[in-house]
Every structure is written in C-alpha cells, then in structure tokens.
Design an enzyme around this catalytic site. Structure first.
Site, PDB file in Angstrom:
ATOM      1  N   LYS A 174      23.644  45.875 -38.391  1.00 53.51           N
ATOM      2  CA  LYS A 174      22.567  45.980 -39.785  1.00 53.51           C
ATOM      3  C   LYS A 174      21.378  45.381 -39.161  1.00 53.51           C
ATOM      4  O   LYS A 174      21.436  44.147 -38.721  1.00 53.51           O
ATOM      5  CB  LYS A 174      23.412  45.578 -41.037  1.00 53.51           C
ATOM      6  CG  LYS A 174      22.357  45.583 -42.068  1.00 53.51           C
ATOM      7  CD  LYS A 174      23.136  44.773 -43.398  1.00 53.51           C
ATOM      8  CE  LYS A 174      22.183  44.808 -44.725  1.00 53.51           C
ATOM      9  NZ  LYS A 174      22.645  44.331 -45.849  1.00 53.51           N
ATOM     10  N   SER A 204      22.725  47.128 -49.846  1.00 56.45           N
ATOM     11  CA  SER A 204      21.641  47.181 -49.028  1.00 56.45           C
ATOM     12  C   SER A 204      22.291  47.695 -47.391  1.00 56.45           C
ATOM     13  O   SER A 204      21.380  47.898 -46.560  1.00 56.45           O
ATOM     14  CB  SER A 204      21.073  45.729 -48.638  1.00 56.45           C
ATOM     15  OG  SER A 204      22.103  44.735 -48.296  1.00 56.45           O
ATOM     16  N   SER A 245      26.185  44.640 -51.487  1.00 58.51           N
ATOM     17  CA  SER A 245      25.717  45.180 -50.392  1.00 58.51           C
ATOM     18  C   SER A 245      26.687  45.708 -49.434  1.00 58.51           C
ATOM     19  O   SER A 245      26.218  46.513 -48.690  1.00 58.51           O
ATOM     20  CB  SER A 245      24.572  44.402 -49.735  1.00 58.51           C
ATOM     21  OG  SER A 245      23.504  44.518 -50.620  1.00 58.51           O
TER      22      SER A 245
END
Lengths: 434, 424
Positions: free
Chosen positions: B74, B143, B167
């Site tokens: 990420k 996210s 997330s």
C-alpha cells in the site's frame, strides 16, 4: 533595556523579551550561532552544520517570525532537534553511516511541524547515538569534555546545558532523555507515553519510544511539551506547599554508585527541609521483573524496527548495534509476550503506587557521567518508568564525584504530567536553594 | 492467465521446484498488464526489479513459508526502491531512503515487492482511482483500495493494507477477499505514514485466512507455525453493535445466512450484547482519530492546506476543534471498553458482525462507511473478514470475525472454519 547575553535566557524569558521588543528572534539565533561557533568544537553537540544550511535556515525563519505577531507561547524561540527526527530541508542521519549522505527530509516530523506552527524556530539537528541505541556520536559533556554527555539524546542535552540552545527535542526508549539530562545537569522531561506524536521520528521500539524534552528549567519544559503535543500550555501550579513524595529505591538500587545513594539521601533531606513529606516506598512485586521485561521488549522490537538497516545495510551498521540486537532475533515470541504482560501488569499497578503520594523521587542515573565520552552510561534507573509510560522529570541540583551532576527523577502517574511537572519544579527549587 | 490465489500453496510449489518465483512474478505482471487498465489497483509497478529479485529468490533456499511470492505494498508504506506518495499530491514522487520495517521483514522472508498499490489520500476518505474488479462502476472501498482490488483480481496473492477506521476489512469485504487486521501493535509501523498513532494498524489482504496470518507474521518478523485448523466448532457470538442502525439488507441477510450455516455445521451461535462502555465507542473513536490526525498531519496541514482534499480539510477542522479533555475522555472510554471485553467474550470464542454496511456502493467517490469496523479498530482487537456471500447486486458481502484482545489465533482459526461454509 538591552540583554547582555541572550544565550543565558530560558525559553520563556526569551519569548517574553521577544514579545516585549527587547530581543529579536534573529538576535537570539545569532547569539546562539556565535556560542556554537565558539564552543561546539569542544562539545560536538550538533549533527548539522553550515554545509547543511541549518543556521542559515534558522535565521530566515527568525526573520519571518520577527515580522509577525506571536503565534504561541514560545514564538521566535529556537530549538534543537535530535537527529532521528525529520526536519524539512535538513538531512536525518540518525547517527548512522547508512544515512550519512542522505538528502534533506521533505517534511517535518509532526512534533516539529507543531512547534514551527506556533512560531518556534528549528536551530539544527543534534547528535544522537546510532539509531538512538548504543554507539556514541562523539558529543562531550559540556561541563568537562573528558566525561560522557550520556545518550542517546547526547547532543540535545549537551547543547541545552551548554547554552547553545534554550530547548531541544530528545527521545527515550530506555533512559535516553533523563540520563543525559542528569549527566549534563539539564532538566529532562519524558511525558506520558503516546502524547507527543511520533510521526516522522525513527521508530526503534514502538511500545516504548517516547518523544521528550531537554531544557534548563521545568517551566520551559512544560510549555515546550504542550507545544509539541499540540495543546494549550497551562501555567505550572506554584501553590504546592507540602508536596507528598515517596523516595523509591527501585530494583536498580543495588547497582547504583555510592554517589547516587548519597545524592538521593541529601535530596530527601532538602525536600523535607523545604516542607515536603517524604515516605520510603517499595514498588509492588510485579516491578521485580520490570527491568528484564523492558530490555526484552526493546531488544525484540528494535531488531524488527531496524530490519531494513540490519538486513540490507548490515555492512554499515556498527558492531555494537549488531551485538546488541543479536539477542533480539533469538527472543522467542513467548518471551516477548511475557515481557509485554509484565508491562501491562506494571502499568495497571501504577494507580496503586500513587494511591498515597503525588510523585516518586529516585536518582536519575546510577552515578555521575562515565569518564569516557564513548560510554553513554546505563539506563537502569530509567527503564522501568519508560516501560510503564509514566511522566518523568529530571531535576538537576545535586552533584557527585568531580562535582559532576547527578539528577533526581520525579515520577508521576501516567496522564498526570502537569502535576508531575509542578512537583519537579518544587523539588528543583528545594534542591537549588542556597 | 491463471489467477494468483493461494500464497502458501504457491510458495510450497516453488519450494518443491514445480514452479519458480520468476514464473510467479511473470504471471503477476501478465495479470497486471491485462487487467489493471480497468481496475487501476497499482500506483506503480517495478517489473525489472521484481524479476531480478525473483531470480535471486530462485537461486537460494526458501527463507520462509512465503518465499518467492509477489506482493503489493500500500502506498502509505515506504519502499527504498520505489516512490511513496501517500495518495497525496503533496508527496507525489517522493523517494524514501529506506524500506519500512514491515517491507524489509517481508523481503527478508523471501517475498518480492511487485509494486505500490493505490491508497486513498493519507489513508483517509478522499478516493484514489481504483475500481471494484467485480463491477467497475462500484468502489473497491478504501483506504486500502488497490491492495484489496489487486488481490481480488488475482494480480498478487497478498497485499499490505492499513486500517485506522475500516480500511482493511471494508475494502476486503467489497472486493470479496480475506482481510486481516491483527491486534494493535502486532506489525511494526516504522516507515508507515501515520494517520492516528493509537489506532493505525498494518494488516493483510489475501485469499485465505492462513495466507493472511502467515503474511502478517512475516511482517511482524515472526517465524511461527500456522494456526492449525480448529477441530471443534468455535462458539460464535452475534454482536449487532450500535452500527446496526446503518446496516443494509445485504449485510443483515448475509449475517443471518452465516449464522444459520454455523448452526447447521454444529457451532453454537448466541447473541452478545456489548457491555455498557461500548455505547460511546463510535463517538470516542472519532474523537481519537480526528484529534490524532490533526497532529500527525501537522506538516501537511500547516504548509500545504490547499493541497488537502475538502474531505480531509473537514477532518482537520474537526481535529482542531477537539479539546484535550475530550481526547482524554475518549482514551478513558477506550480503556473501559478494553477492560469490559472479557465480559463480551465470556461465553464465546469470537464475535460475528457484518464487515460493512452492505455491498460496495455504486460510484467511485464514496468508499463506503466504516461503521462496523471502527469499534474494533478502537479497541485494537483482531478482525478477519471472510468472503463467500453476495448481495442482491451480485457483489461480495463479507462476514467479520472479531477475536478477543490478543486473540489473533482464535480469529484466524474461526475464519478458516467459517470460510468453506460460506462458499458452498
């Protein structure tokens, strides 16, 4: 009224003078720069220099601060930043040859940005031991260059004690704020765990790492801590008349020097003379394993947090660090879980510890600074309090061998930093009363 | 082009010499090439570097149970060899000097970083460009948008996610993969862009709970044996929680179906009412998050305010308005919630709740509501979302399993046990 030597001013004094128009931030930065020029060849507190442009940047910032209204309680006041903490525009070398040629950081660490936003001026990066662990960074004790300044916040403690900065940021994982403060005769403040944000600070041991402060008086430390935490600063309670202290020998007592034992006893006498009640106190049984548990946690977490450096840049890691973390690799998960459990049990027991008293007094270091600048000393007096996340203030005023300083730590319950600081300020007055 | 699904199985076949890390990376690159034009899970990939690394991994003895597996990282997590932009124009193109600790640890364990996956802005609400692989008109959630989508679409079998509200669990639910949020503090966060220090957790996107567990253990620098499948049925507790007020039919029906499947398979399922301190948990989570985010992002908000999205500006304004007393009170609520968890888990091994309010919402602007996740991020308890069920639009709907504090093993074992019941 003009100020003869602005480097001698405390942070709040300087801020007030800047507010009153008797001093400018530029004049203060210039005076500190001159002091650095004069003194730092011997002290070696700073990790950045003119080539990095630290003072040029500070002067630019100071000029801008002088042109505007005060944004906070320390507007225009310069501060040093331990070199494991990012400052935009300056490199973060972390006392490691891996990062010796690093370019400038793109962004401030959160605590630096918070300070800058209240009008404070970053003065430069201060020397740290390698990744805030063992290997010393070359700083000398400003009181006597044959002695260690302590570590890992070596440069921050030395710069403040040597009047090269009124304030500096340090960090503590074992005893890295309080111990160097003790050795250099400075005020050190390690706030409650988790209060000053750590974003942008090199992570060594997440369950322990705490951002802290080096200052020359407790009131300055209190206000700076509020700024770094992003909260309103409140005045220290100066109405304490009969504070309730406990003198605590701690599991480290038998490993401290006679100097430390004696300083502790004298400090207790002085506190009593000044009106305090001081009882003797032993820690609950859970704390017997606290020193060992802190070491296990720090070691286990450090060798994981530093995985990139240790695994992929091993050739540029000091032997001392490699030896230190070797045990961490082999620490079994069960042992780490045991240590985290000791941490939780001790934290929970803190309320019991403070049921009858307001603060603990105990020596801040096992003795005076080692007479060897590359030996940063032992954190045994500090590890327990870092592990439980309690607020701790180093209070200077006592001395030991060769008239070198030994500090007294004032420890309060987690979350009660304001009371702890007020007690430390009271003790500081009691210890320095002529 | 086969999907890359089971990471432990892939590594095992690499170890047996049936395939190679180079072949796995080539397959991953092929999937990305063919599919990512639509899904947009990747911020950047590094084909040559990944192939070079893979060749090195093929030339050595396996360093762990995931040796040779390509993974996604990420883009809020630093990589020393790839720019890390945190989903924000402020940091676009920034090249960190070092790997984050978790990245160094996964490389040390023999895994290969294929590239960086799309994150929302600073792992908050403002979306990235990623689309849901099950229906490109829908959000993948956030996210950890790119990580969930990349695993769901078979580009890589594993990707790193982070969670501050919901997330990891929510995008995993929306994309139909396993999401695992370990107990708070499990995976070291050095080199991760902090959003709210006392909440942020690094975790895993995977296709099986065992893969997710092995991945998280590697990122924590632990070499441990995988949790053995539980022989006896876990004791489940259904906790509807205050978030139930926002549940949609899809998630309510999925939870009912999951509970019925558990009972049919011999598990006990009881209703669990959360203890009184939890009444304030959702509000207190918001206080902690906004208070801390205002501080963590001090540099960005003070120097680049105009480059923050309106959504993030709103969070910053709420954080600025949050008093120190309100924060201290929220921390106190958290410790009361944690303390009272013993009561919640007195007669059950794990709790079951929806992973999200429903299926992935249509459109890319709104990444969905984290209501069913925030309580557990707040308490720091381990969570796993188990895929298998679908909603009325044919999109995935996950079931969230919550373990007790530090009870990651229970949560993983229960997820393993539940998984086949949901995919029949």
């Amino acid at each position: 009224m003009s100020i003869e030597d602005p480097t001698r001013l405390g942070a709040l004094e300087a801020a007030r003078a800047i507010q009153a128009g008797t001093l400018t931030s530029v004049a203060l930065v210039e005076a500190l720069a001159a002091r650095r020029e004069d003194r730092d060849v011997a002290v070696c507190a700073w990790a950045t220099n003119n080539e990095d442009g630290d003072l040029a940047r500070a002067l630019d910032e100071a000029r801008a601060r002088d042109a505007e209204d005060a944004r906070g309680p320390l507007h225009g006041v310069p501060f040093g930043i331990k070199d494991i903490i990012d400052v935009a525009g300056l490199p973060t070398r972390m006392g490691s040859s891996i990062y010796e040629t690093s370019g400038p950081a793109m962004a401030d660490a959160a605590c630096v940005a918070l300070a800058r936003d209240t009008g404070m001026v970053p003065l430069g990066k201060t020397v740290t031991t390698e990744f805030a662990l063992r290997s010393a960074g070359g700083t000398r004790n400003p009181l006597n260059p044959k002695y260690s300044p302590g570590g890992s916040s070596s440069g921050s403690a030395a710069a403040v004690a040597d009047f090269q900065a009124p304030l500096a940021i340090g960090t503590q994982t074992g005893g890295s704020v309080i111990r160097p403060a003790s050795y250099c005769g400075a005020v050190g403040f390690k706030p409650t765990f988790g209060r000053i944000p750590r974003a942008g600070v090199k992570s060594v041991s997440e369950s322990l790492d705490t951002v802290g402060i080096l200052a020359r008086n407790v009131a300055d430390a209190a206000v700076f801590a509020a700024v770094l935490e992003g909260v309103e600063a409140v005045d220290l309670d100066d109405t304490l008349t009969r504070p309730r202290f406990a003198f605590c020998r701690t599991p480290a007592w038998d490993r401290m020097s006679n100097d430390a034992h004696k300083a502790g006893r004298v400090a207790v006498d002085k506190a009593r003379e000044a009106g305090a009640s001081v009882i003797d106190m032993d820690l609950p049984p859970a704390f017997r394993e606290a020193l060992e548990a802190q070491s296990v946690i720090q070691n286990y977490e450090a060798c994981r947090s530093l995985a990139f450096e240790l695994r992929f840049r091993g050739e540029d890691v000091s032997r001392a660090l490699k030896e230190y973390v070797a045990a961490g690799y082999d620490t079994m998960r069960e042992r780490y879980d045991w240590a985290r459990n000791v941490q939780a049990v001790c934290r929970a027991a803190m309320w019991q510890v403070f049921s009858k008293i307001s603060a603990i007094i105990t020596p801040a270091a096992p003795g005076v600074a080692p007479e060897n600048p590359s030996d940063t000393g032992s954190p045994i007096c500090n590890q327990i309090w870092t592990m439980v996340g309690a607020p701790v203030v180093n209070t200077p005023g006592m001395t030991g061998a060769a008239a070198m300083p030994i500090g007294m730590q004032v420890i309060g319950p987690p979350g009660r930093a304001a009371e702890t600081l007020a007690h430390a300020a009271w003790l500081h007055r009691a210890l320095t009363k002529k | 082009m086969p999907k890359l699904t089971n990471a432990l199985a892939l590594a095992a076949s690499i170890a047996r010499g049936e395939t190679t890390a180079v072949a796995a990376v080539e397959a991953a690159l092929g999937r990305v090439e063919a599919l990512d034009g639509n899904v947009r899970a990747w911020k950047i990939i590094q084909p040559e570097q990944a192939l070079t690394e893979a060749a090195k991994r093929d030339s050595e003895k396996p360093r762990g149970p995931l040796h040779g597996v390509p993974v996604g990282v990420k883009d809020v997590i630093d990589t020393g060899d790839l720019p890390t932009g945190y989903g924000s124009p402020i940091h676009e193109g920034k090249q960190p000097a070092a790997d984050a600790a978790c990245v160094a640890l996964l490389r040390e364990a023999g895994m290969i970083v294929l590239g960086k996956t799309v994150s929302t802005e600073f792992a908050m609400r403002h979306p990235g460009v990623t689309r849901n692989p099950h229906n490109l008109a829908h959000t993948p959630g956030g996210s950890s948008s790119g990580s969930a989508a990349a695993v769901a679409d078979g580009h890589v079998p594993l990707a790193i996610g982070t969670q501050t509200s919901g997330s990891i669990i929510r995008p995993a639910s929306f994309c139909g993969v396993v999401g695992y949020k370990p107990s708070w503090g499990g995976v070291p966060r050095g080199g991760m862009k902090m959003l709210a220090e006392s909440l942020d957790v690094i975790g895993a996107m995977a296709n099986t709970a065992a893969d997710a567990e092995a991945f998280a253990q590697a990122m924590a620098g632990r070499q441990v044996l995988p949790t053995p499948p539980s022989a006896t049925a876990p004791r489940f507790g259904i906790a509807r929680t205050k978030a139930w007020a926002s549940v949609e039919h899809a998630s309510a029906a999925a939870l009912e179906a999951a509970a019925a499947a558990c009972v049919a398979a011999g598990a006990t399922v009881t209703d669990v009412e959360l203890p009184p301190p939890f009444a304030d948990a959702l509000d207190a989570h918001d206080v902690v998050m906004t208070y801390e985010a205002w501080r963590m992002l001090a540099h960005e908000r003070t120097t680049c305010w105009d480059q923050l999205s309106p959504a993030l500006q709103a969070v910053m304004e709420r954080g600025a308005a949050c008093s120190q007393e309100a924060y201290a009170n929220a921390l106190e609520i958290r410790s009361r919630c944690r303390h009272s968890l013993k009561t919640a888990f007195a007669n059950v091994d794990v709790l079951l709740t929806p992973s999200a309010t429903g299926e992935a919402p249509e459109g890319l602007d709104f990444t969905g509501a984290p209501e069913f996740n925030r309580i557990w991020t707040f308490t720091g308890t381990p969570c796993v979302t188990v895929p298998g069920l679908t909603g009325p639009q044919g999109l995935p709907v996950g079931i969230q399993i919550i373990g007790p504090l530090g009870g990651d093993v229970s949560a993983i074992a229960a997820a393993d046990w539940l998984r086949p019941l949901l995919t029949q």
